[in-house]
Design an enzyme around this catalytic site. Structure first.
Site, PDB file in Angstrom:
ATOM      1  N   ASP A 431       0.828  -1.205   0.000  1.00 15.61           N
ATOM      2  CA  ASP A 431       0.000   0.000   0.000  1.00 15.61           C
ATOM      3  C   ASP A 431       0.862   1.255   0.000  1.00 15.61           C
ATOM      4  O   ASP A 431       2.070   1.214   0.276  1.00 15.61           O
ATOM      5  CB  ASP A 431      -0.919  -0.010   1.223  1.00 15.61           C
ATOM      6  N   ASP A 501     -10.676   1.768  -3.162  1.00 13.79           N
ATOM      7  CA  ASP A 501     -11.145   1.480  -1.807  1.00 13.79           C
ATOM      8  C   ASP A 501     -12.664   1.403  -1.744  1.00 13.79           C
ATOM      9  O   ASP A 501     -13.221   1.052  -0.697  1.00 13.79           O
ATOM     10  CB  ASP A 501     -10.649   2.560  -0.835  1.00 13.79           C
TER      11      ASP A 501
END
Length: 736
Positions: A431, A501
Site C-alpha cells: 500500500d 477502496d
C-alpha cells in the site's frame, strides 16, 4: 547578422516547421507547438537544441536498457523488432535516440527516448527541463479525446470531449500516477465508439509524475505528447551521461475502442507481466480490513478464518495493524516487527495455524511511509522527504521516506525480506496511502533537486525488482489508497492491483468500466464487500455484488461470521461458481457491450461512455466455445418499458450456443397491481435457450430487470444436452 563561420541559416517561411508532422520537436527552432524536449546548457543558458537525422538501424528484439524502468518485451521479446533513430545537435553534439519497438501481428508501437550529453564544445553540464517519451502528430480530422478521471474511491471514470484549438493537459504532480487522472488516453476520429471507428490509445508505463499534452494548432493538426511531467522536473546530465524516458505504448484500432482494449490487454498480459504469472488464476482471498480494522489479534484472526474455509476461500490477508504498536494510523509505520500483544507467536505462528486450517497467508505492508511516532523515525529523521528549514505537511499522519537514498531502499528491502523469510507468506498487499509533498532530498545537491520525483520512482522500481526476484513465489498486489497508483508500470512486478477502496457495486461498475480500457481483467482487484457499503452506505443484494467482483481478481472484504447460515451457504456456492467461470473471465477475450438500455437520452451507453444506468460486458474463450455475460441496472425508472435486446460479441456466428443462467433474482411474494406474484428465486429466462452466435450477436437476447440493482449472469457453451432449471441451496443454475 551573419551566421558564424561554417554555419548556415535555414531558409523558408518562419513557422513552417510548426505545420509539419514531426517525430520529435525541440524548443525554440521554429515549431511553436508544445515541444518534445527542452534543455538548458549551464555555461551560457542557451535553450536551443536543433536536431538533425544522423542514421538509423533496425535490430531484432529490444534495445537493452539499464534505466531500471519497465518496458514491453523485457521478459518476452520473441519476434519483436526495434527501430533506433539517432538524432544529433551538430553544434553541441548532444545525441538523442528515438526508440520504436513493434511486436508481430499487433497494431501497436512502444516508444522511448534516450538523451546523451556528448558535448565537445566546452558547454559543460546540460539540464533536461522537459523530456517526453514520444510525440505523435496527426493531420486534421474530427478528433475526440477519451481520458480517465476521478478521485479517491471514484477512480478512472470515462470522459470524452471534442478537441478544439488550444491545449489540454492531463497528468499528475502528486508523485504517483494518481486517483484523479490515469496515464492513459485515446484519440479517436469522430466520437469514440466501442465497435467501430479509428482510434489511437496511449498508455505510459510510469508510476510517478506524468504528463499528456493534447494540442490542436491553428492548422487543425493535433499533437499528443506523452511522458514525464516537466513540473518540478530537471535532470542534470554531466559529460557522457545519458537519460532514458519511460516507455509509451501506442495502440491503433480500426474497429473502435473494444479492439484497442483487447490489444492493450494482450500486450500487457504477454509482454509486460512476468511469465510466471501468465496463467495465474488469482486465489480467492478474504481481507481483514473492513471486518477487523486494527483489531487483528491471533485468536480473532482464526475465528475470522473459520467460516472463510467453509465458504471456499483460499487465502487470508492480514491487513493493517499487525506490527509495532499499531492501534490506529498515528504510529508505527516503518517498524516492521510483529506486535507481541496481537501476535504472541509472531507471523510464523499465525502462518502455521492458518496453513493448518487449509488457508494461505498474505499480509499488508506500507514500506514507503513512516510515522513520526516510530522507532525508525527516531533513529533516522533525515530519511524522510522534507526541507530541513521548513514546516512539513503530513497525510494520514505519515511522512514519505526518501527513496532516492540507496540506504532507504536497502532498509525496505531488508525489512520485507525478513518478513517473507520468517514465515510462510505467499501474498503481499503493498500500500501507499499519501501523495508526495515537501519533495526535497537532503542527500542530493541543489542542482539535482529537480530529480527527486523521478529518482523516487526509480528507487521504488529497484525495490520491487530485488524483492520479486528474491521471492518469485510471492504474489504482490499494488495499492495506493485504493486505485491511486493503478498504472501499467507496476504490473511488471505486481500482476494485480487494487482498483479502488470503494467496493460498492454501482461505484465499482463505473470504475471497472474505465479501468478496463487498457488493464487486463485479471489485474483488477475486486471484492465482495459488506452491506451497507462502508463507502457509500448503499445496500445491494449478494448476487449483484458477486457479478461485479467476478469481473476481476475476486475476493471477499467482509466478516463472514455476521452472515446467517443461509447467506453463508449462498456465499459458498458463489465462490464455487467463480471457480467454474474464472478461466473464461480471467483469460478470455473481454468485450464491453454497447447499445443496451432503456429508451431515453442515455440509451445505448452500456459500454461506459456517457451517462447510463445500465451496463453490460462479457468474456469469450480464445476457442469461442464458452462465454460469460453480465449485465446490471442501477436505476429502473422507466416502469413498464423494456430495455433493448442485449447483443453479444466475439462469438462464432455458425456455432450453436446453449445459454445457462446462473444466480436467479429473489423476488418477494405478494399482490402487485392486483395480480398475485409468487415469491422466491426467478430467472430472466424460464426456459432453455439454444441460439446461434449469429442470432446472439445480430438479434440479441431480451433482459428484463426486476428492480434497481438487479443483475444477470449467463454462461454460454457450444452445443450440449437439454437443460432445465435446477435449484441448489440458494444459488440457482440451469442444470447441464
Amino acid at each position: 547578422m551573419r551566421a558564424p563561420e561554417g554555419l548556415q541559416s535555414v531558409g523558408g517561411r518562419q513557422g513552417l516547421k510548426g505545420s509539419q508532422l514531426l517525430e520529435v520537436s525541440e524548443f525554440g527552432t521554429g515549431d511553436f507547438r508544445t515541444p518534445s524536449m527542452d534543455v538548458c546548457f549551464r555555461k551560457d543558458g542557451s535553450r536551443l537544441l536543433p536536431l538533425v537525422y544522423k542514421h538509423h538501424r533496425v535490430i531484432d528484439g529490444i534495445l537493452p536498457s539499464t534505466s531500471g524502468l519497465p518496458f514491453l518485451g523485457r521478459h518476452n521479446s520473441q519476434g519483436a523488432q526495434s527501430l533506433v533513430v539517432d538524432m544529433v545537435d551538430t553544434y553541441t553534439e548532444v545525441q538523442v535516440q528515438l526508440v520504436y519497438t513493434v511486436f508481430p501481428s499487433i497494431s501497436a508501437v512502444s516508444r522511448r527516448m534516450v538523451v546523451k550529453n556528448s558535448s565537445k564544445v566546452g558547454l559543460g553540464g546540460v539540464d533536461l527541463m522537459k523530456c517526453m517519451s514520444a510525440t505523435f502528430d496527426f493531420s486534421t480530422d474530427d478528433w475526440h479525446l477519451l481520458s480517465l478521471h476521478g478521485g479517491w474511491a471514484n477512480e478512472r471514470h470515462i470522459n470524452t470531449r471534442r478537441i478544439q484549438e488550444g491545449m489540454i493537459h492531463l497528468g499528475s504532480n502528486r508523485g504517483v500516477s494518481s486517483h484523479q487522472m490515469n496515464p492513459f488516453c485515446v484519440l479517436s476520429s469522430g466520437p469514440p465508439a466501442e465497435d467501430h471507428g479509428q482510434c489511437f490509445g496511449f498508455c505510459l508505463l510510469y508510476s510517478g509524475n506524468w504528463l499528456m499534452e493534447v494540442e490542436q494548432s491553428q492548422t487543425g493538426c493535433v499533437r499528443v505528447n506523452v511522458g514525464l511531467s516537466n513540473t518540478h522536473f530537471s535532470w542534470a546530465l554531466g559529460n557522457q551521461e545519458s537519460f532514458e524516458t519511460p516507455e509509451c505504448v501506442c495502440v491503433f484500432s480500426d474497429a473502435g475502442l473494444g479492439k484497442m482494449t483487447r490489444t492493450f490487454q494482450h500486450l500487457i498480459g504477454e509482454r509486460l507481466i512476468a511469465p510466471r504469472w501468465h496463467d495465474l488464476v488469482c486465489p480467492v482471498l478474504i481481507n481483514t480490513w473492513e471486518a477487523l480494522y486494527f483489531e487483528v489479534y491471533h485468536d480473532k484472526i482464526l475465528e475470522f478464518a473459520k467460516p472463510a474455509i467453509e465458504a471456499g476461500v483460499e487465502l487470508l490477508v492480514l491487513d493493517d495493524g499487525w506490527f509495532g504498536k499499531r492501534d490506529d494510523d498515528t504510529t508505527s509505520l516503518g517498524d516492521w516487527v510483529e506486535d507481541p500483544r496481537k501476535l504472541p507467536r509472531g507471523l510464523k505462528g499465525l502462518a502455521q495455524d492458518v496453513n493448518a486450517m487449509g488457508l494461505k497467508l498474505g499480509i499488508w505492508v506500507e514500506p514507503e511511509m513512516v510515522n513520526q511516532d516510530s522507532q525508525l523515525y527516531r533513529s533516522h529523521p533525515e530519511w524522510v522527504l522534507h526541507h530541513p528549514g521548513r514546516l512539513r505537511s503530513e497525510g494520514r499522519n505519515q511522512l514519505v521516506l526518501d527513496l532516492t537514498r540507496r540506504e532507504v531502499q536497502d532498509y525496505i528491502i531488508d525489512c520485507v525480506s525478513q518478513i517473507l523469510s520468517s514465515a510462510n507468506i505467499e501474498y503481499i498487499k503493498w500500500d501507499m496511502n499519501r501523495a508526495l509533498t515537501d519533495a526535497f532530498s537532503a542527500a542530493l545537491p541543489p542542482q539535482q533537486q529537480g530529480e527527486v520525483y523521478h529518482r523516487y520512482v526509480l528507487g521504488l522500481y529497484r525495490i520491487f525488482e530485488v524483492l520479486t526476484s528474491s521471492f518469485p513465489h510471492v504474489l504482490f498486489e499494488s495499492c495506493a489508497s485504493g486505485g491511486g497508483r493503478f498504472d501499467a508500470a507496476l504490473l511488471a512486478w505486481c500482476p494485480q492491483a487494487w482498483c479502488s477502496d470503494n467496493s460498492d457495486a454501482f461505484s465499482r461498475t463505473r470504475i471497472q468500466m474505465g479501468t478496463s480500457m487498457w488493464a487486463p481483467v485479471r489485474c483488477m482487484g475486486a471484492h465482495i464487500a459488506a452491506c451497507p457499503s462502508h463507502q457509500t452506505h448503499r445496500t445491494h443484494m449478494l448476487k449483484t455484488r458477486f457479478i461485479v467482483a467476478l469481473w476481476g481478481t475476486f475476493g471477499l472484504e467482509l466478516d463472514l461470521n455476521k452472515l446467517s447460515r443461509e447467506e453463508l451457504k449462498e456465499m459458498k456456492e458463489l465462490v464455487a461458481l467463480r471457480g467454474k467461470l474464472c478461466q473464461v473471465v480471467l483469460h478470455g477475450e473481454y468485450f464491453r457491450l454497447p447499445g443496451f438500455g432503456y429508451p431515453g437520452a442515455s440509451h445505448s451507453n452500456s459500454a461506459g461512455i456517457g451517462d447510463s444506468h445500465v451496463y453490460a460486458w462479457m468474456f469469450v474463450t480464445p476457442e469461442k466455445d464458452r462465454a460469460v455475460v453480465s449485465a446490471i441496472v442501477f436505476h429502473r425508472d422507466t416502469v413498464g418499458k423494456f430495455p433493448s435486446r442485449l447483443k453479444l460479441q466475439g462469438l462464432r456466428p455458425d456455432y450453436l450456443y446453449s445459454l445457462i443462467e446462473h444466480v436467479p433474482t429473489t423476488v418477494e411474494e405478494g399482490v402487485f397491481n392486483g395480480i398475485f406474484q409468487p415469491g422466491g428465486p426467478q430467472f430472466k429466462h424460464r426456459r432453455r435457450l439454444m441460439l446461434t452466435g449469429a442470432v446472439l450477436m445480430e438479434v440479441g437476447i431480451p433482459v428484463h430487470f426486476n428492480f434497481d440493482g438487479d443483475a444477470m449472469l449467463l454462461e454460454l457453451e457450444v452445443g450440449g444436452p437439454s437443460q432445465e432449471p435446477k435449484e441448489s441451496n440458494g444459488v440457482h443454475v440451469l442444470a447441464s
